[in-house]
Design an enzyme around this catalytic site. Structure first.
Site, PDB file in Angstrom:
ATOM      1  N   PHE A 295       0.798  -1.224   0.000  1.00  0.00           N
ATOM      2  CA  PHE A 295       0.000   0.000   0.000  1.00  0.00           C
ATOM      3  C   PHE A 295       0.839   1.285   0.000  1.00  0.00           C
ATOM      4  O   PHE A 295       0.448   2.295   0.611  1.00  0.00           O
ATOM      5  CB  PHE A 295      -0.972   0.005   1.198  1.00  0.00           C
ATOM      6  CG  PHE A 295      -1.627  -1.321   1.423  1.00  0.00           C
ATOM      7  CD1 PHE A 295      -2.339  -1.934   0.407  1.00  0.00           C
ATOM      8  CD2 PHE A 295      -1.505  -1.978   2.631  1.00  0.00           C
ATOM      9  CE1 PHE A 295      -2.925  -3.171   0.596  1.00  0.00           C
ATOM     10  CE2 PHE A 295      -2.081  -3.215   2.832  1.00  0.00           C
ATOM     11  CZ  PHE A 295      -2.798  -3.822   1.812  1.00  0.00           C
ATOM     12  N   CYS A 296       1.988   1.257  -0.657  1.00  0.00           N
ATOM     13  CA  CYS A 296       2.857   2.453  -0.726  1.00  0.00           C
ATOM     14  C   CYS A 296       3.165   2.990   0.670  1.00  0.00           C
ATOM     15  O   CYS A 296       3.233   4.210   0.870  1.00  0.00           O
ATOM     16  CB  CYS A 296       2.234   3.541  -1.589  1.00  0.00           C
ATOM     17  SG  CYS A 296       1.947   3.024  -3.279  1.00  0.00           S
ATOM     18  N   ALA A 297       3.316   2.077   1.614  1.00  0.00           N
ATOM     19  CA  ALA A 297       3.661   2.473   2.990  1.00  0.00           C
ATOM     20  C   ALA A 297       4.587   1.395   3.548  1.00  0.00           C
ATOM     21  O   ALA A 297       4.294   0.766   4.569  1.00  0.00           O
ATOM     22  CB  ALA A 297       2.399   2.619   3.839  1.00  0.00           C
TER      23      ALA A 297
END
Ligand SMILES: Cc1ncc(COP(=O)(O)O)c(C=O)c1O
Length: 471
Positions: free
Chosen positions: A391-393
């Site tokens: 999740f781009c985290a």
């Protein structure tokens, strides 16, 4: 309709009547009708079902009202700030009205400026490019990459993941107290996590930032679609959000807030629209006077359809009322949590604890399942669209999963072997257009997959599990 006799804005038909008619559409008890609610998708096991879009945190479907408003304006489309014709004037007025609508939606202060950008990522990069010299930036490691990465040209202090909202405030206060109090400083914080959905204590963090002479920008990409965001009440200096997460997927984002740093900065993009006066110098160079206002950072032809769509979504959400929207989501969250409470294999991810207030975003791992396999099975066998991965985290997932998620690519493709527990996660997210049936189907599907396994066989392709249709 002839436009020649009409004043600019009265030429654009009001789409509200259509939107009201659509309120009766078969969307269960979703508060606001969205596009795509009747779309059917094939199942690998045979037949078709209505698609259950449960990936709102990535991109939410367009509101019917937004679509209608865009369609109503489309015939009157014209250039913005660069045309004498009637439709250019109309489009310019529409664009500037959209700016006022967004300012109202965000409860901006008198002096605040609304700049239209492409997205939250773009907005935060714009602010990063406008930081004063020697600015120190404070950011939690738990942020989305869009809030974590734009500041790399500045001196960045990365704050440890907090275990509670109170600890987040203490961590920030401690870090700010240790800084040189004379230079400029900026805190960047999310309003709601794109992974856990948890709400962050924005008002308290803003108070801590200001008490230590720092400014604060709120990443409201996940907050604005779910809760009222007031710059005035939260006392944040800037807020950024994306139209495509706010049911207005036409390529527009927003950066709103204080004008001073933006006014002093070089234009984000150099070009027409940002410049007030351009002249050739005697030595052959070019002299430029830039605009001071929002136009300074909006060079090029503005995306008037995108801005109009965002304004339309702001109005629709405001009229529906965030109290009603939050109550709807709260019920859906309970459906998920209660429906899976007796399935211990499903473990929800949380920084602040299971009971922490959140928006309609939930991530989880399933013991014994690869996250891509699980998400693919939900899609192929149940017609449910969720997201899996990191999740781009990435740093946050590392904290939540307690391991190295073997990053593959920008947003993390899964890479665990069959039968292993995934070091990536599955995310389900919903909002104003989600009918109960979609979430109930999701709960039923998760229970069936965990208890009975997938009904189809899957193979590896490009690091993902995909249905094996070769048999
Ligand atoms: C919390 C958060 N911030 C920022 C972003 C970036 O938004 P965009 O991709 O629209 O620029 C996202 C997107 O998922 C997000 O969830």
């Amino acid at each position: 309709m002839s436009v020649s006799t009409l004043s600019p804005l009265s030429a654009v038909p009001d789409a509200d009547a259509d939107a009201d008619a659509d309120a009766d559409a078969p969307s269960g008890c979703a508060p606001l009708p969205v596009l795509g609610r009747d779309v059917t998708v094939p199942l690998v096991t045979g037949g078709e079902v209505t698609y259950a879009a449960l990936d709102y945190a990535a991109s939410a479907p367009a509101l019917q009202r937004v679509w209608d408003d865009v369609a109503a304006y489309a015939p009157y489309y014209g250039s913005v700030h660069r045309g004498a014709g009637h439709l250019s004037q109309l489009s310019t007025e529409l664009f500037e009205n959209a700016r006022r609508t967004v300012a109202g939606f965000l409860d901006c202060r008198e002096q605040d400026q609304v700049v239209f950008t492409r997205s939250t990522t773009d907005s935060l990069n714009l602010l990063a490019a406008a930081l004063p010299d020697d600015c120190r930036v404070f950011v939690f490691e738990t942020e989305h990459h869009a809030a974590l990465l734009p500041w790399r040209g500045a001196r960045v202090t990365l704050l440890d993941a907090p275990g509670s909202p109170q600890q987040a405030v203490r961590t920030l206060e401690h870090a700010l107290a240790a800084r040189d109090p004379h230079g400029p400083a900026l805190v960047c914080v999310t309003g709601a996590s794109n992974v856990t959905g948890e709400l962050w204590p924005v008002r308290e963090l803003a108070a801590a930032a200001h008490a230590h002479g720092a400014r604060i920008v709120l990443d409201a990409a996940q907050l604005a679609p779910h809760r009222a965001v007031s710059l005035r009440e939260l006392d944040v200096d800037w807020v950024a959000f994306s139209g495509h997460k706010l049911y207005a997927p036409f390529g527009t984002g927003v950066l709103a807030g204080r004008a001073d740093w933006l006014r002093r900065a070089e234009p984000y993009l150099a070009g027409g629209g940002a410049s007030r006066r351009v002249a050739r110098r005697a030595d052959g160079g070019v002299d430029v006077q830039w605009h001071d206002g929002a136009a300074r950072h909006e060079a090029g032809s503005p995306n008037v359809i995108g801005a109009h769509a965002v304004a339309s979504a702001c109005k629709a959400l405001g009229e529906a009322g965030f109290g009603a929207l939050a109550a709807h989501e709260e019920r859906l969250i309970r459906t998920v949590r209660d429906g899976l409470a007796d399935v211990p294999e499903v473990r929800f991810l949380s920084l602040f604890g299971d009971g922490a207030p959140r928006v309609g975003v939930l991530s989880f791992v399933v013991d014994g399942w690869n996250s891509s396999h699980f998400a693919e099975a939900l899609s192929a066998e149940y017609g449910i669209g969720v997201r899996d991965g990191l999740f781009c985290a990435h740093p946050l997932l590392r904290v939540l999963l307690g391991g190295d998620p073997q990053d593959q690519g920008e947003c993390g493709a899964p890479g665990t072997a069959p039968g292993e527990t995934s070091l990536h996660a599955v995310r389900v997210s919903f909002g104003a257009g989600t009918p109960d049936e979609h979430v109930e189907r999701f709960v039923r599907a998760v229970r069936e997959l965990v208890r009975g396994g997938a009904r189809w066989s899957y193979r590896e392709a490009d690091g993902r599990r995909v249905p094996d249709t070769s048999a």
